[in-house]
Every structure is written in structure tokens, then in C-alpha cells.
Design an enzyme around this catalytic site. Structure first.
Site, short mmCIF file in Angstrom:
data_model
loop_
_atom_site.label_atom_id
_atom_site.label_comp_id
_atom_site.label_asym_id
_atom_site.label_seq_id
_atom_site.Cartn_x
_atom_site.Cartn_y
_atom_site.Cartn_z
CB SER A 1 -0.68 0.14 1.24
OG SER A 1 -0.08 0.63 2.38
CB CYS A 2 2.23 3.56 -1.58
SG CYS A 2 1.59 3.86 -3.30
CG MET A 3 -0.13 9.02 0.93
SD MET A 3 0.70 10.05 1.74
CE MET A 3 0.95 11.77 0.89
#
Lengths: 107, 348
Positions: free
Chosen positions: A8-10
């Protein structure tokens, strides 16, 4: 072994993809199977299938933001790392994953 | 006791919770900003549709602050944190403490909810306790926001807004330079995010220059490093060259600083010096000419929402050239053993 990976990332565009690519490459080099789910703000989520989670020997979570649907992996051995580390040092993480797997097998 | 340990845990991960909040906020900014900007096309038209679009855009823009607070709290305390987070966020919006208030409020309400969830009561009380928690945490944090931190925060936001609207050319250049240093420093890491968070906070005050600067510097590191590999291929490994060939277009289209990471990774210090310098140049130019961006989007869509596209192109091009020339200069005076790196890459 079989691995299920969640990254997951922003924004869900750069880091999650890069981490997934790096880990997948490393995993395949070592002869493991890997199924992947990427999460993030602008991402169209492709969820792991329930049987993929069921079959997986271990779960790797490489996150920069809290992942959604954590309950799915409740009873699974999980390796929790940061997404940055996954991009930079995929080898180290795969080493840890193998160690975790061996520990379970030996029990 | 687990209380101390849990507290430590949740605070150590504050960055994670903050990023989660921002992650959920991004789509709402995109919707609000994009529709708002599209509706500007119809400024001179009387058709109803433009007004409707403008209104939808305004809803999006007024809701991104509560959204962030809500999901910060959600990330910390799970479902019980969501409702308190929304209420605190809306409150922060209304009391003019805006983005900063929502950030603080979201973290506080998330933390308090999380801690209240840890309290163990006799079984009889436990089930009703679940309903009381959000009410208690919301009340505590709301009162705290309104009476204690709200007023000074509101004054701070107000003075920030005054400061930006009276920004001189040299002041703008200095601002752009500082933001450039932060943005070029860690390729989408905490420093870059500090600068983009600040730009979003300023947008909340209807000040668009910081966002313009952010937009200008975001593609400088990847484009600069790609250009550098084309200028002197001798200085780069085959993997790096191949990556640059496929990624310059991607950075132009999608506009992410993160794309630069694989190119910088093997030689971090020299690459960082170069990208910081490039972003410093690009940011200062953008700041000097008060480049404004009205929508927080990246890549090609940006091009339509600048107040002055020529300033944008000028600042990006000069930043990219600075980065490319500087990184090649630094690499050429160093003794980086390309053959050894290539050999080690093949043996992996």
C-alpha cells in the site's frame, strides 16, 4: 512456498507498484509463488481471492498507509514491513520471509 | 502494562496514520479540484451546468479537511474512530483552524478513542461502553479544539493567508527555493510530503502559489536523472539506462517524484545533491513568477490548470537541465565502477 503480498502507498500509483515488482522478482528467482494485491488512494483495487489467501503459506504486508481488510489475514503468519524497505531491500525481506516459513515448518 | 506499550506503538506510527488520512483524502481533492477547475471554463456562460459543476467542486473542496481527520482517526482506532474523526474535522473547518486543526484533532481523537477501547470493564458494562466511547472522545477533543488550540491555530492560519497574499517576488523565490530543497531531497519521502502537505494547507486558504511550486518541482528529479543518462551514457549501468528509456515518458505523463528512486538508489548522495539543486532552481523560478496551480493533480492534467504555462515550462526545463548537468559532473569526477556494479547486478 506460496506467498500472498499486500502493498500500500499514499496515492497507490508509484511505491505500491514498485514494491510489488521488486518482491515478485526476488520471490520468483527463489522459486516461490506470489500473488499480489496493491492498495492506495487512486488505485482500482484488485483484491486477493479468498483461496489465494487460504493457500498462501505466509502473508507479506508492505505498507505506507494502513491497509484495508486486515481481518482477512487474521490466522495467517504475517510479515509486516514498510513499503520503502520493500523497494530498496527486497532480498532482506525475502530472507526474513523464508526464515518465518522455516520456523513454522519446523514446529 | 500494555497501556504504555500500546501508546508507544500508536505514536510511533503517527506517520502511517497521517499518510492513511491523506491517502483517503486524495480522491476527494481530485474530484473537487478537477470539477472546480472545469467549471472555470464556463465563467462567461449562463448555462446552469457550470454552476452545478462549480458547486460540486466546492463541496469536494470543503470536505477534504474533514475527510483527512476522519481517516487519520480511522487508521488509529478502526471503525469507532471514524465518526469522531469526521465531526472533529468538520469542527476544525468551521472554527477556521482548517487543515492544521484537522490534523491535530484527527490524531487526538483517534488516540483517545483507541485508548478508551483498551479499558476493560465488567462484562455487563462492556457492550454499552462501545457506544459511549465515540461520544466521550468526540466531546473531549471538540472542546479542546474549540476552547484551547482553536483560537491560536485560527490566528496562525489567518496570518499565513495574509503572508501569502502579500508575497513579494523575492519572497516567492525564497519560498520556492525552500520547497524545492525539501521536494528534491528524498524522492517522495517525509521531506517531500512535508512540502506537499504545506502546499495543500495553503490551498485551503485560497493561496495557490505553493501548489504551483510543488507542481513544478515534482517531475524535476525523475526527468533530470533520465536526461542525465541520455547525455552521458558512459556513466550509467545498462539497467539504469534501460530504466531511464522507459520512464521519462511515464514521469511526464504521470508526474511522480518516486519514479526517480531506481535511478538515484545506487549513487544516492550525488544524485540527491543534483536533484536538490535542480528543484531549488525550478522552485525559485516558479516562486519568483508566482506560478499558481488551481488543482492538486499531477502529470499531464496539470498543464491545463496553471495560471501561466510558460513559467511552468521554464521552471521545469531549467530545473531538469540543472539536475542532469550537475549529476553528470559529480559522477564524472568520481570513480564509480560501472563494470563492477553491472557484474554484481547480473549475479543477483
Amino acid at each position: 512456498m506460496k506467498i500472498a503480498l499486500i502493498t500500500s502507498c499514499m496515492a497507490g500509483i508509484a511505491h505500491s507498484k514498485m514494491a510489488a515488482t521488486a518482491l515478485k522478482k526476488e520471490a520468483e528467482k527463489r522459486g516461490h509463488q506470489m500473488s499480489i494485491e496493491e492498495q492506495g488512494g487512486h488505485k482500482v483495487p484488485v483484491k486477493l481471492k479468498p483461496e489465494e489467501i487460504e493457500e498462501a503459506d505466509i502473508i507479506i504486508i508492505a505498507k505506507a498507509v494502513t491497509i484495508s481488510g486486515k481481518d482477512r489475514f487474521k490466522n495467517k503468519p504475517t510479515l509486516d514491513v514498510s513499503v520503502n524497505k520493500a523497494v530498496r531491500k527486497p532480498k532482506e525481506i525475502m530472507d526474513k520471509a523464508e526464515e518465518l516459513y522455516n520456523n513454522i515448518e519446523n514446529k | 502494562m500494555s497501556f504504555v506499550k500500546d501508546t508507544k506503538e500508536v505514536f510511533r506510527e503517527t506517520g502511517l496514520h497521517f499518510r492513511t488520512g491523506v491517502s483517503y483524502m486524495l480522491p476527494i481533492l481530485l474530484i473537487g479540484g478537477l470539477l472546480g477547475s472545469v467549471s472555470m471554463l464556463g465563467t462567461n456562460s449562463d448555462a446552469e451546468i457550470w454552476k452545478v459543476l462549480k458547486h460540486i467542486g466546492e463541496i469536494g473542496m470543503s470536505f477534504f479537511v474533514p475527510m483527512m481527520a476522519a481517516y487519520i482517526a480511522y487508521s488509529m482506532a478502526d471503525t469507532p474512530g471514524l465518526a469522531p474523526g469526521f465531526i472533529v474535522g468538520i469542527l476544525a473547518n468551521e472554527t477556521q483552524s482548517g487543515y492544521l486543526g484537522a490534523l491535530l484533532g484527527g490524531i487526538l481523537v483517534g488516540y483517545i478513542t483507541f485508548m478508551l477501547l483498551k479499558i476493560e470493564l465488567p462484562k455487563l458494562w462492556q457492550s454499552s461502553w462501545g457506544m459511549v466511547i465515540p461520544v466521550v472522545s468526540t466531546t473531549i477533543v471538540s472542546l479542546f479544539l474549540v476552547f484551547i488550540v482553536g483560537p491560536p491555530l485560527a490566528i496562525m492560519m489567518e496570518s499565513m493567508s495574509v503572508f501569502f497574499s502579500n508575497l513579494s517576488e523575492s519572497g516567492g523565490a525564497a519560498l520556492g527555493g525552500i520547497m524545492g530543497i525539501l521536494g528534491g531531497f528524498d524522492y517522495g519521502g517525509p521531506f517531500s510530503k512535508t512540502q506537499s502537505t504545506f502546499a495543500t494547507a495553503a490551498m485551503d486558504l485560497n493561496v495557490f502559489t505553493p501548489l504551483g511550486i510543488t507542481g513544478a518541482i515534482v517531475t524535476i528529479p525523475p526527468l533530470g536523472l533520465c536526461l542525465a543518462t541520455f547525455l552521458s551514457p558512459k556513466l550509467y549501468t545498462k539497467t539504469e539506462k534501460d530504466y531511464a528509456k522507459s520512464s521519462w515518458l511515464y514521469s511526464l505523463i504521470a508526474g511522480f517524484t518516486e519514479i526517480a528512486i531506481p535511478l538515484a538508489m545506487n549513487d544516492l548522495i550525488r544524485a540527491t545533491v543534483a536533484t536538490v539543486a535542480g528543484c531549488l532552481v525550478g522552485g525559485s523560478i516558479a516562486g519568483f513568477f508566482a506560478l499558481e496551480l488551481y488543482t492538486p493533480v499531477l502529470g499531464i492534467p496539470q498543464w491545463f490548470f496553471y495560471n501561466n504555462i510558460y513559467v511552468y515550462i521554464g521552471s521545469v526545463v531549467s530545473g531538469v537541465i540543472t539536475t542532469a548537468l550537475l549529476v553528470n559532473l559529480l559522477k564524472s569526477i568520481s570513480n564509480r565502477d560501472i563494470k563492477a556494479i553491472e557484474a554484481s547486478e547480473e549475479s543477483i
